[in-house]
Design a protein around this motif. Sequence first.
Motif, short mmCIF file in Angstrom:
data_model
loop_
_atom_site.label_atom_id
_atom_site.label_comp_id
_atom_site.label_asym_id
_atom_site.label_seq_id
_atom_site.Cartn_x
_atom_site.Cartn_y
_atom_site.Cartn_z
N THR A 3 -48.09 -0.75 -2.69
CA THR A 3 -47.03 -1.79 -3.12
C THR A 3 -47.12 -1.23 -4.74
N ARG A 4 -48.35 -1.07 -5.46
CA ARG A 4 -48.09 -1.03 -7.10
C ARG A 4 -47.43 0.30 -7.42
N ALA A 5 -47.54 1.25 -6.45
CA ALA A 5 -46.98 2.67 -6.72
C ALA A 5 -45.29 2.39 -6.48
N GLN A 6 -45.00 1.63 -5.41
CA GLN A 6 -43.48 1.46 -5.25
C GLN A 6 -42.90 0.82 -6.55
N VAL A 7 -43.83 0.02 -6.92
CA VAL A 7 -43.20 -0.96 -8.21
C VAL A 7 -42.80 -0.15 -9.12
N GLN A 8 -43.81 0.68 -9.38
CA GLN A 8 -43.58 1.64 -10.52
C GLN A 8 -42.36 2.67 -10.42
N GLN A 9 -42.14 2.96 -9.19
CA GLN A 9 -40.83 3.97 -8.87
C GLN A 9 -39.41 3.06 -8.55
N SER A 10 -39.55 1.78 -8.41
CA SER A 10 -38.45 1.22 -7.90
C SER A 10 -37.40 0.69 -9.28
N PRO A 11 -36.07 0.96 -9.07
CA PRO A 11 -35.17 0.72 -10.14
C PRO A 11 -34.74 -0.94 -10.20
N ASP A 12 -35.34 -1.68 -9.37
CA ASP A 12 -35.08 -2.96 -8.81
C ASP A 12 -36.23 -3.92 -9.94
N TRP A 13 -37.38 -3.10 -10.50
CA TRP A 13 -38.47 -3.66 -11.20
C TRP A 13 -38.44 -2.98 -12.59
N THR A 14 -38.44 -3.70 -13.51
CA THR A 14 -38.41 -3.75 -15.12
C THR A 14 -39.67 -3.80 -15.61
#
Length: 77
Positions: free
Chosen positions: A63-74
């Motif tokens: 989940t932490r890796a996905q947060v870093q790559q998601s355009p929806d998270w700033t």
Amino acid sequence: MSSSSKCPGCGAASIFQHRYVDAGSGRGPQLLPDLGGVGSYGTFTVFVCTDCGLTRFYAEPLTRAQVQQSPDWTRVS
Ligand SMILES: [Zn+2]
């Protein structure tokens, strides 16, 4: 992720954990939305102190890796 065996709230050594808790059940807030695809959510490891009830949530490594790559998270820091 913290793996301390003592509760940071009361100091008791009475901590239990549960891994891969879904962060968007549909019956509560969507705490980690838009990860791993549309309508998908991240997962937590949850720690509960059975003496005082302090509950802590830690995002799982994927989940932490996905947060870093998601355009929806700033990133803010
Ligand atoms: Zn406690």
